[in-house]
Design a protein around this motif. Structure first.
Motif, PDB file in Angstrom:
ATOM      1  N   GLN A 129      42.763  42.356  40.141  1.00 15.26           N
ATOM      2  CA  GLN A 129      43.983  41.671  39.718  1.00 15.26           C
ATOM      3  C   GLN A 129      43.827  40.156  39.761  1.00 15.26           C
ATOM      4  OE1 GLN A 129      47.042  43.424  42.212  1.00 15.26           O
ATOM      5  NE2 GLN A 129      47.656  44.783  40.567  1.00 15.26           N
ATOM      6  N   ILE A 149      41.323  38.604  38.895  1.00  9.84           N
ATOM      7  CA  ILE A 149      40.586  38.250  37.681  1.00  9.84           C
ATOM      8  C   ILE A 149      41.461  38.401  36.437  1.00  9.84           C
ATOM      9  CG2 ILE A 149      38.582  38.837  36.239  1.00  9.84           C
ATOM     10  CD1 ILE A 149      37.229  39.857  38.799  1.00  9.84           C
ATOM     11  N   THR A 150      42.320  39.408  36.435  1.00  6.84           N
ATOM     12  CA  THR A 150      42.986  39.793  35.187  1.00  6.84           C
ATOM     13  C   THR A 150      44.487  39.544  35.130  1.00  6.84           C
ATOM     14  OG1 THR A 150      43.339  42.063  35.991  1.00  6.84           O
ATOM     15  CG2 THR A 150      41.267  41.602  34.826  1.00  6.84           C
TER      16      THR A 150
END
Length: 205
Positions: A120, A122-123
């Motif tokens: 999470q 990262i995204t």
């Protein structure tokens, strides 16, 4: 803060207590009865970053995976823990009515949550990361709320911001918005759950 001696015993923390430091060899294994332990990572410049919060029922410590330690653990005021050496682990498990399988499942679940948080980071945008983090904390670390709500975790907004990977100001603004919507409440040192379903909805984005 002070550093405790490494003995097999029950510890009741009346001040913030350093359980072990990063890079310092230790054989201790810990089990939390009540309260919380902050897990920090220290970089090459000596800056400390909060990476996790362990609550009641948590197992941790260098003795579970070798004597070297890559994190630092600090027990918050009011935390009560059991500490033992690896050779006493089975006796401690028996006294707690737990098995080695229970311990393995606990550690595996924690690793899965950590992997989800890394993904999470990262995204996902901060609001989703924060809501997901709070949902996890309430589910796995929450205790009966002393303020009349469903659950709470003993964590300041600064500590929560460090775990979520956002600025304190932005996290404070999100918490304030969610408070006005009746999703959470907070005091200086506690985050309280009011509406589990709404929080989980925010975590889904």
């Amino acid at each position: 803060m002070h550093t405790i001696a490494t003995k097999t015993k029950r510890i009741c923390c009346t001040t913030e207590t350093v359980l072990f430091r990063q890079g310092v060899a230790s054989r201790n294994i810990y089990f939390i009865h009540t309260g919380y332990v902050l897990i920090h990572k220290v970089d090459f410049n000596g800056n400390r970053g909060l990476v996790d919060l362990y609550g009641p029922g948590s197992w941790f410590g260098p003795g579970l995976g070798g004597n070297s330690q890559e994190i630092e653990a600090i027990a918050k005021i009011g935390c009560e823990l059991e500490v033992a050496f690896p050779e006493n682990l089975n006796d401690l498990l028996h006294s707690l009515s737990q098995t080695q399988q229970d311990l393995i499942e606990h550690l595996a679940n924690r690793e899965a949550l950590l992997q989800q948080r890394i993904f999470q980071h990262i995204t996902a945008p901060l609001a989703v990361r924060l809501a997901s983090l709070l949902s996890q904390l309430f589910h796995f670390r929450g205790q009966p709320c002393a303020h009349g709500h469903e659950l709470d975790v003993k964590l300041s907004q600064s500590e929560l911001a460090a775990m979520a990977g956002g600025s304190r100001q932005t996290v404070s603004q999100l918490l304030s918005t969610w408070k006005h919507k009746g999703i959470i409440d907070y005091t200086r040192q506690h985050i309280c759950l009011l509406n589990k379903g709404a929080l989980e909805g925010l975590a889904q984005g």
